[in-house]
Design an enzyme around this catalytic site. Structure first.
Site, PDB file in Angstrom:
ATOM      1  CE  LYS A  16     -36.801   6.112  46.491  1.00 24.97           C
ATOM      2  NZ  LYS A  16     -36.860   5.694  45.079  1.00 24.97           N
ATOM      3  NE  ARG A  91     -35.708   3.801  37.126  1.00 25.72           N
ATOM      4  CZ  ARG A  91     -35.268   4.087  38.338  1.00 25.72           C
ATOM      5  NH1 ARG A  91     -35.445   5.276  38.835  1.00 25.72           N
ATOM      6  NH2 ARG A  91     -34.641   3.171  39.049  1.00 25.72           N
ATOM      7  NE  ARG A 130     -24.295   7.590  52.359  1.00 24.61           N
ATOM      8  CZ  ARG A 130     -25.352   7.081  51.725  1.00 24.61           C
ATOM      9  NH1 ARG A 130     -26.445   6.799  52.401  1.00 24.61           N
ATOM     10  NH2 ARG A 130     -25.311   6.858  50.433  1.00 24.61           N
ATOM     11  NE  ARG A 164     -21.015   4.556  49.481  1.00 20.25           N
ATOM     12  CZ  ARG A 164     -22.160   4.009  49.178  1.00 20.25           C
ATOM     13  NH1 ARG A 164     -22.269   2.719  49.047  1.00 20.25           N
ATOM     14  NH2 ARG A 164     -23.236   4.756  49.019  1.00 20.25           N
ATOM     15  NE  ARG A 175     -27.726   8.198  42.556  1.00 20.23           N
ATOM     16  CZ  ARG A 175     -27.678   7.808  43.829  1.00 20.23           C
ATOM     17  NH1 ARG A 175     -26.632   8.114  44.564  1.00 20.23           N
ATOM     18  NH2 ARG A 175     -28.656   7.111  44.351  1.00 20.23           N
TER      19      ARG A 175
END
Ligand SMILES: [Zn+2]
Length: 225
Positions: A16, A91, A130, A164, A175
Site C-alpha cells: 500500500k 477500521r 524477508r 525481524r 496480523r
C-alpha cells in the site's frame, strides 16, 4: 474542481505504501497515514496529540473522535484540497460512519475505496521470506525473490542477515487474522455503498500501479461528468 477523496485498504504486505507514493506522484494526492499523523501530533505535543497521549499512557485506545479530529485538521491543509488518500482509518463500520459524517460537515464525501487484494498465502510468502542486515536495516533481501549471494550474509557488507520479529510467520498470521476480522465487514460496507474498487495485488508492483492509476483516472473522469 472535482475532488478525489479516497481510502486505501489492504492487508499488511500488500504494498500500500508503494502505491500511495505513486498516487501522490500521479495525481498529487497526499497520503494521509493515520498512524503517522498520530505519532507526529503526539511528538509535537499539539492539543489533539496531548489528548491522544493521555489515552495511550493509560493503556487505552485513542478514541475515534480524536483520530477523526486529526484527519479533519489534516484535510484542511492546502495539499488535501483537491483530494486525499487515507490509509489506516477507518477500521470498522462505526468509524466509517463517523468519518462520513465528519466529511459531510466539510461538504465533502468519499469517491472510492481502493482495496489492494492479496491472498493470505501470498502475504505470508512475501513477508516471511524477508531478511534484513543486522548492520544496516536498509539492506533488505528476500529468500525467494531477491536472495543474497551467500545464504544469511549481506552482499554489501558481509554482516549477518536476520528475520525481524514482525516478519515471523506466526506474527504475520496473527496480523492477518486481525485484519480479516476487522476489515471484512468494512469491505462489505463500502461494497454496499457502491464505493469499493478491487485491485488485484498479486501482480508485480508495476502492474498493480497501472491498474490503480487507470481506476483513479476513471474516477476523476466520472467526477467531472
Ligand atoms: Zn548490510
Amino acid at each position: 474542481m472535482s475532488e478525489l477523496n479516497l481510502i486505501l485498504l489492504g492487508p499488511p504486505g500488500a504494498g500500500k505504501g508503494t502505491q500511495a507514493d505513486r498516487l501522490r506522484d500521479d495525481f498529487g494526492l497526499p497520503h494521509i497515514a493515520t498512524g503517522d499523523i498520530l505519532r507526529a501530533q503526539v511528538a509535537e505535543g499539539t492539543e489533539l496529540g496531548k489528548k491522544a497521549k493521555g489515552f495511550m499512557d493509560a493503556g487505552e485506545l485513542v478514541p475515534d473522535e480524536v483520530i477523526i479530529g486529526m484527519i479533519i485538521e489534516r484535510l484542511g491543509e492546502g495539499d488535501a484540497r483537491d483530494g486525499f488518500l487515507l490509509d489506516g482509518f477507518p477500521r470498522n463500520d462505526q468509524q466509517a460512519d463517523a468519518l462520513a459524517e465528519a466529511l459531510r460537515a466539510l461538504d465533502r464525501r468519499l469517491n472510492a475505496v481502493l482495496l489492494v487484494d492479496v491472498p493470505d498465502e501470498d502475504v505470508v510468502r512475501r513477508l516471511a521470506g524477508r531478511r534484513v542486515c543486522v548492520k544496516n536495516p536498509s539492506h533488505i533481501y528476500h529468500v525467494d525473490f531477491d536472495p543474497p549471494k551467500h545464504e544469511g550474509v549481506c552482499d554489501q557488507d558481509g554482516a549477518r542477515l536476520i528475520q525481524r520479529e514482525d516478519d515471523r510467520e506466526e506474527t504475520i498470521r496473527r496480523r492477518l487474522e486481525v485484519y480479516h476480522h476487522q476489515t471484512e465487514p468494512l469491505i462489505a460496507y463500502y461494497d454496499r455503498a457502491g464505493l469499493l474498487r478491487r485491485i488485484d495485488g498479486t501482480r508485480d508492483a508495476e502492474e498493480v500501479h497501472d491498474h490503480v492509476r487507470a481506476t483513479v483516472a476513471t474516477l476523476r473522469l466520472e467526477e467531472k461528468l
